[in-house]
Write a protein that holds these residues in place. Structure first.
Motif, PDB file in Angstrom:
ATOM      1  N   UNK A 272       0.969  -1.241  -0.102  1.00  0.00           N
ATOM      2  CA  UNK A 272       0.046   0.177  -0.088  1.00  0.00           C
ATOM      3  C   UNK A 272       0.721   1.127  -0.079  1.00  0.00           C
ATOM      4  N   UNK A 273       1.841   1.345   0.841  1.00  0.00           N
ATOM      5  CA  UNK A 273       2.565   2.693   1.024  1.00  0.00           C
ATOM      6  C   UNK A 273       3.634   2.801  -0.085  1.00  0.00           C
ATOM      7  N   UNK A 274       4.373   1.507  -0.469  1.00  0.00           N
ATOM      8  CA  UNK A 274       5.076   1.642  -1.470  1.00  0.00           C
ATOM      9  C   UNK A 274       4.332   2.167  -2.836  1.00  0.00           C
ATOM     10  N   UNK A 275       3.253   1.813  -3.117  1.00  0.00           N
ATOM     11  CA  UNK A 275       2.317   2.334  -4.024  1.00  0.00           C
ATOM     12  C   UNK A 275       2.208   3.717  -3.960  1.00  0.00           C
ATOM     13  N   UNK A 276       1.893   4.181  -2.837  1.00  0.00           N
ATOM     14  CA  UNK A 276       1.699   5.581  -2.481  1.00  0.00           C
ATOM     15  C   UNK A 276       3.062   6.494  -2.939  1.00  0.00           C
ATOM     16  N   UNK A 277       4.073   5.941  -2.662  1.00  0.00           N
ATOM     17  CA  UNK A 277       5.247   6.634  -2.812  1.00  0.00           C
ATOM     18  C   UNK A 277       5.482   6.690  -4.442  1.00  0.00           C
ATOM     19  N   UNK A 278       5.111   5.556  -5.142  1.00  0.00           N
ATOM     20  CA  UNK A 278       5.521   5.230  -6.569  1.00  0.00           C
ATOM     21  C   UNK A 278       4.396   6.245  -7.367  1.00  0.00           C
ATOM     22  N   UNK A 279       2.902   6.369  -6.728  1.00  0.00           N
ATOM     23  CA  UNK A 279       2.101   7.183  -7.470  1.00  0.00           C
ATOM     24  C   UNK A 279       2.645   8.848  -7.182  1.00  0.00           C
ATOM     25  N   UNK A 280       3.113   9.200  -6.048  1.00  0.00           N
ATOM     26  CA  UNK A 280       3.599  10.388  -5.885  1.00  0.00           C
ATOM     27  C   UNK A 280       4.866  10.660  -6.711  1.00  0.00           C
ATOM     28  N   UNK A 281       5.640  10.098  -6.977  1.00  0.00           N
ATOM     29  CA  UNK A 281       6.974  10.392  -7.436  1.00  0.00           C
ATOM     30  C   UNK A 281       7.359   9.798  -8.878  1.00  0.00           C
ATOM     31  N   UNK A 282       6.210   8.997  -9.313  1.00  0.00           N
ATOM     32  CA  UNK A 282       6.332   8.685 -10.652  1.00  0.00           C
ATOM     33  C   UNK A 282       6.984   7.241 -11.064  1.00  0.00           C
ATOM     34  N   UNK A 283       6.800   6.790 -12.479  1.00  0.00           N
ATOM     35  CA  UNK A 283       7.285   5.530 -12.700  1.00  0.00           C
ATOM     36  C   UNK A 283       8.435   4.986 -12.613  1.00  0.00           C
ATOM     37  N   UNK A 284       9.487   6.052 -12.580  1.00  0.00           N
ATOM     38  CA  UNK A 284      10.693   5.420 -12.471  1.00  0.00           C
ATOM     39  C   UNK A 284      11.371   5.423 -10.895  1.00  0.00           C
ATOM     40  N   UNK A 285      10.528   5.580 -10.090  1.00  0.00           N
ATOM     41  CA  UNK A 285      10.679   5.581  -8.788  1.00  0.00           C
ATOM     42  C   UNK A 285      11.129   4.022  -8.313  1.00  0.00           C
ATOM     43  N   UNK A 286      12.221   3.989  -7.679  1.00  0.00           N
ATOM     44  CA  UNK A 286      12.858   2.903  -7.336  1.00  0.00           C
ATOM     45  C   UNK A 286      12.456   2.594  -5.573  1.00  0.00           C
ATOM     46  N   UNK A 287      11.858   1.526  -5.405  1.00  0.00           N
ATOM     47  CA  UNK A 287      11.428   1.184  -4.057  1.00  0.00           C
ATOM     48  C   UNK A 287      11.170  -0.207  -3.812  1.00  0.00           C
ATOM     49  N   UNK A 288      11.871  -0.834  -2.714  1.00  0.00           N
ATOM     50  CA  UNK A 288      11.960  -2.340  -2.221  1.00  0.00           C
ATOM     51  C   UNK A 288      10.764  -2.173  -1.054  1.00  0.00           C
ATOM     52  N   UNK A 289      10.104  -3.271  -1.224  1.00  0.00           N
ATOM     53  CA  UNK A 289       8.985  -3.382  -0.116  1.00  0.00           C
ATOM     54  C   UNK A 289       9.240  -4.478   0.636  1.00  0.00           C
ATOM     55  N   UNK A 290       9.556  -4.739   1.906  1.00  0.00           N
ATOM     56  CA  UNK A 290       9.835  -5.793   2.632  1.00  0.00           C
ATOM     57  C   UNK A 290       8.918  -6.393   3.641  1.00  0.00           C
ATOM     58  N   UNK A 291       8.711  -7.420   3.970  1.00  0.00           N
ATOM     59  CA  UNK A 291       7.692  -7.875   4.747  1.00  0.00           C
ATOM     60  C   UNK A 291       7.927  -9.479   4.919  1.00  0.00           C
ATOM     61  N   UNK A 292       7.558  -9.772   6.155  1.00  0.00           N
ATOM     62  CA  UNK A 292       8.121 -11.408   6.556  1.00  0.00           C
ATOM     63  C   UNK A 292       6.906 -12.399   6.052  1.00  0.00           C
TER      64      UNK A 292
END
Length: 409
Positions: A272-292
Motif C-alpha cells: 500500500x505505502x510503496x504504491x503511495x510513494x510510486x504514485x507521488x514520484x512517478x514510474x521511475x521510482x525505485x522502491x523495495x517493499x519488505x515484509x516477513x
C-alpha cells in the motif's frame, strides 16, 4: 490475591494514561482506572494490588461525571453493567468524540516529551465516516464460547460476551455478522467486507495446524486495486488506506527525495505505502517493499508490477537490514517508509537504518509509546523530527495513528 482486592474507594480521576486507562491516586498511590474520564469522581473496585507501585481498578459508579461523558455507543460495554460483563473493543465509547481525540493528543504529546525529550504538538484529525465514530470497521473478529455462542471478549478477560449489536462495524459487516448462530468447533469468527470484492464470514480455529487455504480479495484505494489474502493485514477503518496513502505522500520532503536511490518500504504488507510513494514520484521510482509474510509479498509483487524499479522481498526487517550492511549497500539519499506492528521498530532496526545512512524516514505508528521510544533512539542518531501528523483511525477506542517525518542533515 492481595488484601485490597475487592475494596471499593471513591477517587478523583486526574489524567489519562496509555492504553485507554485513566489515572487516580489514593494516599499517594497510583490507581489505573478503566471506564473513567479525567476530571471525574468515581467509585472504583480494586481488581489488582500485587504491584507495590500501582493498583488497577474498575469504575462501578460515576459520582461526578465529566461534561464529556456520553451514553456508551455500545450498550453492552456501558458502565451500567458489571465490569466483567462489559464488551471489550470500544473502551472510549463513553467519551464525546472530540474529547476522545483530545485525550489521544495528550497521550501522544506526553509520550514523546517523556521518552524522546521532544516538545511537539499535534492535532488528532478525524477521518471520513459517521460523526460519532461508529460504523467504520471493515474487519471484525469475534470469539466463540464453549457453548458455541459468538461475541467479543470482555474488556477484562477472555470471557465471551454475547451481544445484540456491533456498532463499530461498517454497515456491510454489521449486516452479515452472525450474532445469533452457534459455532461449535471454532475458536473465532472473522467478518471481512473488502471495498472491491465479496464479503466473507470465516470461522477459524486458532489450534489448527498449518496455514488456512489462501483466498484472494480486492481492496480499492482511489483508482488503484490491491490484491491480498482475506486473512492478510489491511487497515481496518474503511477510510484508513486512503488517509495513510495521502499522509505518507504529504510526509515525504520532496527536496530530499531521490527516485533513483535505494528507497525502502519496511513492514510493507501488500505494498500500500510503496504504491503511495510510486504514485507521488512517478514510474521511475525505485522502491523495495519488505515484509516477513510470504503470501503478502507475493501479492505486493503483483500490486507493484507497473513500477519497473519496485520489488518485493520476503524477510524479517531486522535481518534484511543486517544483510544490506553485510553487502555494503548504502541508504544515503534514500527515503525509508516504515509501518511497524504495535511494538514499534525497536533499537536494532533504528540502529541499522542510521548505520546505513537513510536520509529521510517516514514512520507510520499505531502505538504512541513505541513511537516515542523510537523517536528517542532516532534523535540520538542525529535525526530530527521535521513533522508529525495524527489521525483518528480507531474512533471509540484508545488507539491513534501517527505519521512522523525524520531527516538527518
Amino acid at each position: 490475591m492481595g488484601e485490597m482486592q475487592g475494596t471499593r474507594l471513591e477517587v478523583d480521576v486526574t489524567n489519562i494514561a496509555h492504553g485507554g486507562i485513566s489515572v487516580a491516586r489514593h494516599d499517594g498511590r497510583v490507581i489505573f482506572v478503566s471506564d473513567a474520564i479525567p476530571g471525574e469522581r468515581v467509585l472504583v473496585e480494586i481488581t489488582e494490588d500485587r504491584k507495590k507501585s500501582f493498583w488497577r481498578a474498575e469504575t462501578v459508579e460515576v459520582i461526578e461525571a465529566s461534561p464529556h461523558r456520553q451514553p456508551h455507543v455500545w450498550a453492552e460495554a456501558s458502565v451500567d453493567r458489571a465490569p466483567e460483563d462489559r464488551a471489550g473493543g470500544a473502551e472510549f465509547g463513553h467519551i464525546e468524540i472530540g474529547h476522545q481525540r483530545e485525550l489521544k493528543r495528550r497521550v501522544l504529546v506526553d509520550s514523546i516529551k517523556r521518552m524522546a525529550a521532544l516538545d511537539t504538538d499535534v492535532e488528532v484529525q478525524p477521518i471520513a465516516g459517521p460523526a460519532d465514530g461508529t460504523g467504520w470497521r471493515t474487519r471484525l473478529r469475534l470469539h466463540v464460547a464453549e457453548d458455541g455462542t459468538l461475541g467479543p471478549y470482555s474488556s477484562r478477560s477472555h470471557r465471551v460476551i454475547p451481544v445484540t449489536s456491533v456498532p463499530l462495524a461498517a454497515p456491510e459487516v454489521a449486516r452479515i455478522t452472525p450474532l445469533t448462530e452457534r459455532f461449535t468447533g471454532s475458536t473465532h469468527v472473522d467478518v471481512v467486507a473488502p471495498s472491491g470484492s465479496n464479503s466473507f464470514v470465516i470461522a477459524g480455529d486458532a489450534n489448527a495446524k498449518g496455514r488456512p487455504k489462501a483466498q484472494t480479495i480486492v481492496e480499492v484505494v482511489g483508482e488503484r486495486e490491491f490484491r491480498l489474502d482475506v486473512r492478510g493485514f489491511w487497515q481496518v477503518h474503511q477510510a484508513a488506506a486512503q488517509t495513510l496513502t495521502t499522509a505518507v505522500q504529504d510526509a515525504i520532503d520532496e527536496t530530499r527525495f531521490d527516485p533513483r536511490a535505494a528507497n525502502q518500504d519496511l513492514y510493507g504488507g501488500v505494498g500500500l505505502l510503496a504504491a503511495a510513494v510510486g504514485d507521488r514520484f512517478g514510474p521511475t521510482t525505485r522502491i523495495t517493499t519488505v515484509e516477513s509474510d510470504s503470501l503478502a509479498t507475493d501479492h505486493a509483487a503483483e500490486n507493484l508490477q507497473e513500477w519497473l524499479g519496485a520489488q518485493a522481498i520476503t524477510a524479517r526487517v531486522d535481518r534484511y537490514l543486517q544483510q544490506l550492511k553485510r553487502t555494503g549497500v548504502s541508504l544515503d539519499g534514500s527515503t525509508v517508509v516504515l509501518d511497524p506492528p504495535r511494538a514499534g521498530a525497536g533499537r536494532e532496526v533504528i540502529d541499522s537504518l542510521a548505520d546505513l545512512g537513510a536520509s529521510q524516514l517516514v514512520y507510520v505508528a499505531c502505538d504512541p509509546v513505541a513511537l516515542a521510544r523510537d523517536l528517542g533512539f532516532l534523535s540520538a542518531h542525529g535525526y530530527r523530527l521535521e513533522r508529525l501528523k495524527a489521525f483518528d483511525l480507531f474512533p471509540n477506542t484508545h488507539h491513534v495513528e501517527a505519521v512522523a517525518t525524520l531527516v538527518r542533515d
